[in-house]
Design an enzyme around this catalytic site. Structure first.
Site, PDB file in Angstrom:
ATOM      1  N   HIS A  35      36.528  35.289  42.614  1.00  0.00           N
ATOM      2  CA  HIS A  35      36.996  34.898  43.943  1.00  0.00           C
ATOM      3  C   HIS A  35      35.976  33.943  44.564  1.00  0.00           C
ATOM      4  O   HIS A  35      35.182  34.326  45.424  1.00  0.00           O
ATOM      5  CB  HIS A  35      37.190  36.140  44.815  1.00  0.00           C
ATOM      6  CG  HIS A  35      38.239  37.068  44.302  1.00  0.00           C
ATOM      7  ND1 HIS A  35      38.453  38.327  44.824  1.00  0.00           N
ATOM      8  CD2 HIS A  35      39.151  36.926  43.291  1.00  0.00           C
ATOM      9  CE1 HIS A  35      39.444  38.920  44.179  1.00  0.00           C
ATOM     10  NE2 HIS A  35      39.879  38.090  43.229  1.00  0.00           N
ATOM     11  N   HIS A  93      43.315  32.583  46.231  1.00  0.00           N
ATOM     12  CA  HIS A  93      42.927  33.749  45.426  1.00  0.00           C
ATOM     13  C   HIS A  93      41.607  33.536  44.691  1.00  0.00           C
ATOM     14  O   HIS A  93      40.725  34.377  44.728  1.00  0.00           O
ATOM     15  CB  HIS A  93      44.055  34.075  44.438  1.00  0.00           C
ATOM     16  CG  HIS A  93      43.844  35.324  43.642  1.00  0.00           C
ATOM     17  ND1 HIS A  93      44.855  35.931  42.922  1.00  0.00           N
ATOM     18  CD2 HIS A  93      42.749  36.092  43.432  1.00  0.00           C
ATOM     19  CE1 HIS A  93      44.386  37.005  42.315  1.00  0.00           C
ATOM     20  NE2 HIS A  93      43.099  37.122  42.609  1.00  0.00           N
TER      21      HIS A  93
END
Length: 275
Positions: A142, A211
């Site tokens: 991430h 994301h």
């Protein structure tokens, strides 16, 4: 040899910790998988279980039949991998059809491999074929600045590639094939796995909108270095955009062509458009 003494396992653990220290793995975010070499699996064979239950992968990866993988666990925290690897990671074996897996070592307190296992295995299969077996690592993190850019840049391969190439001279050398972009999709399922695997046929990096990033490489150093380079370039772009919306100067298409000659890389012309 004991599993935790194996060099490839130590490298896997180090890479998990490196990602945690970069701030890419809040809570239980992110995942890492490694396709083991035959001799590596053989070296730790004495510690591998052969009586565990086979479970469905959720997709079919026949080219990976019989392969062994080192994987992070679902719900496990990257910050704990170095502290308690036997709880946090696992060695899994793929069955003869490429449809099921079983845990052969690790996850001693229960649990299962990463929820992104279908995405990882489908992309391992793609990259193994595309690279003649050289690529062994798939990494998902991430990455903060890349995620931020997915809210303000068009979700197009050409745009992300060109903008990130321009931020640091080394970028077109590190990822000359460019970067793919997947629009937002529910993570962990077959749909995002299929979409990503299509991109990974031509790229080593795919960005998952809002994301994170998905990267493939030959070993831990190259894969982590690839992820790190893309994210650092994204950080520079975020800082540049916060100072002013346009550039006074940048690396031009001809500059990129000259760079490609000197560094002996091929840069697709579709990324070298005039703005």
């Amino acid at each position: 040899m004991k599993v935790l003494e194996a060099k490839f396992v130590q490298g896997f653990i180090r890479m998990c910790n490196d990602g945690w220290e970069q701030g890419w793995h809040e809570r239980n975010g992110g995942n890492l998988t490694y396709r083991m070499k035959k001799e590596e699996a053989e070296s730790i064979k004495a510690e591998l279980r052969t009586d565990s239950v086979w479970k469905e992968i959720g997709t079919s990866v026949p080219k990976l039949a019989g392969e062994f993988f080192l994987v992070t666990g679902s719900g496990k925290y990257f910050r704990n991998v170095m502290l308690d690897p036997e709880d946090s990671i696992a060695v899994v074996e793929i069955d003869g059809k490429g449809e099921c897996y079983r845990i052969c070592w690790g996850l001693v307190n229960g649990g299962r491999p990463t929820s992104e296992l279908p995405s990882h295995l489908m992309n391992h299969e793609v990259k193994m074929q595309a690279t003649g077996g050289k690529h062994r690592v798939i990494y998902h993190a991430h990455t903060t600045n890349v995620i931020a850019l997915t809210f303000v840049l068009p979700l197009e391969d050409e745009v992300f590639t060109r903008e990130l190439w321009e931020m640091a001279t080394e970028c077109p050398v590190v990822f000359p094939d460019g970067i793919g972009v997947v629009g937002w999709m529910v993570p962990g399922g077959r749909d995002i796995a299929v979409a990503t695997s299509e991109l990974m046929k031509k790229y080593d990096v795919a960005i998952w909108a809002h994301h994170g990033m998905f990267a493939s490489g030959e070993d831990f150093d190259l894969t982590f270095g690839l992820m790190h380079t893309v994210e650092k370039s994204a950080e520079i772009l975020v800082k540049m955009l916060s100072m002013r919306p346009d550039k006074l100067q940048t690396i031009t298409p001809q500059n990129f062509r000259d760079l490609a000659v000197d560094f002996q890389v091929t840069l697709p012309e579709r990324f070298l458009y005039e703005k």
